[in-house]
Design a protein around this motif. Structure first.
Motif, PDB file in Angstrom:
ATOM      1  N   TYR A 162       5.631  24.134  43.726  1.00  0.00           N
ATOM      2  CA  TYR A 162       5.031  23.962  42.494  1.00  0.00           C
ATOM      3  C   TYR A 162       3.979  22.979  42.551  1.00  0.00           C
ATOM      4  O   TYR A 162       2.936  23.031  42.008  1.00  0.00           O
ATOM      5  N   TRP A 163       4.001  21.957  43.453  1.00  0.00           N
ATOM      6  CA  TRP A 163       2.764  21.406  43.592  1.00  0.00           C
ATOM      7  C   TRP A 163       1.818  22.084  44.255  1.00  0.00           C
ATOM      8  O   TRP A 163       0.503  22.175  43.925  1.00  0.00           O
TER       9      TRP A 163
ATOM     10  N   ALA B  99       0.150  24.032  41.499  1.00  0.00           N
ATOM     11  CA  ALA B  99      -0.730  23.159  40.654  1.00  0.00           C
ATOM     12  C   ALA B  99      -1.959  23.113  41.207  1.00  0.00           C
ATOM     13  O   ALA B  99      -3.060  23.272  40.431  1.00  0.00           O
ATOM     14  N   VAL B 100      -2.049  22.787  42.407  1.00  0.00           N
ATOM     15  CA  VAL B 100      -3.271  22.619  43.012  1.00  0.00           C
ATOM     16  C   VAL B 100      -4.171  24.099  43.060  1.00  0.00           C
ATOM     17  O   VAL B 100      -5.345  24.040  42.802  1.00  0.00           O
TER      18      VAL B 100
ATOM     19  N   ILE C 152      -3.896  26.266  40.820  1.00  0.00           N
ATOM     20  CA  ILE C 152      -4.591  26.692  39.384  1.00  0.00           C
ATOM     21  C   ILE C 152      -5.708  25.764  39.316  1.00  0.00           C
ATOM     22  O   ILE C 152      -6.574  26.288  38.653  1.00  0.00           O
ATOM     23  N   ILE C 153      -5.528  24.433  39.782  1.00  0.00           N
ATOM     24  CA  ILE C 153      -6.718  23.654  39.434  1.00  0.00           C
ATOM     25  C   ILE C 153      -7.750  24.248  40.213  1.00  0.00           C
ATOM     26  O   ILE C 153      -8.868  24.335  39.948  1.00  0.00           O
TER      27      ILE C 153
END
Length: 177
Positions: free
Chosen positions: A28-29, A32-33, A35-36
């Protein structure tokens, strides 16, 4: 250094962070990275075009940063068995081929702009790889089926855009010898 170039460098810095998170099994982390990093690709390009901040550095490093992110993820998926290695080879061959074509064109004073099919390829690839990150989760239904759909979409857009670049720019080869 202007803002779009700083964003591009930030994306490059995010690639090893993304990979460490994947290998530490923090999907999940990692997502997130990822997607950023993907969003930063669209943001830096929009800022550069809107404010006329396009530089030679950005023209070179922005697509390189994208390739670093995407190919790193693809190698991870090969390693865990969600993608065959030959898919990565096809993507690499397309990238090297288009880069080589651009180098030949530059020597002739021709600039080959990014085609829409290349932008679509990048978008499809980024979304498909994001889905594959989620597909690594034990609760995800039919990860192997979803993986095949994702890499088929990646292959189709990669091949189409690569062929389009070469067909539209075949004249570059007439002056090579």
């Amino acid at each position: 250094m202007n803002t779009p170039n700083k964003i591009t460098i930030g994306r490059i810095i995010l690639v090893p962070v993304f990979m460490v998170l994947l290998y530490c099994e923090l999907p999940y982390w990692a997502l997130a990275v990822y997607i950023i990093a993907c969003l930063s690709d669209f943001i830096d390009g929009n800022i550069a075009r809107k404010y006329n901040l396009i530089t030679d550095f950005g023209k070179f490093m922005d697509p390189l940063a994208d390739k670093m992110l995407v190919l790193s993820a693809m190698c991870y998926f090969v390693e865990i068995g969600l993608m065959p290695g030959w898919v990565v080879a096809v993507v690499l061959l397309r990238e090297f081929g288009v880069s080589g074509l651009r180098l030949l064109a530059v020597e002739q004073g021709i600039v080959i702009a990014a085609a829409w099919s290349g932008k679509i390829k990048t978008g499809v690839t980024m979304v498909a790889l994001g889905i594959l990150i989620i597909a690594t989760q034990p609760w995800f239904p039919a990860p192997d089926v979803i993986a095949v759909i994702c890499w088929v979409l990646i292959l189709a857009t990669t091949l189409y855009s690569g062929i389009e670049y070469f067909v539209k720019n075949i004249g570059v080869f007439k002056h090579c010898a």
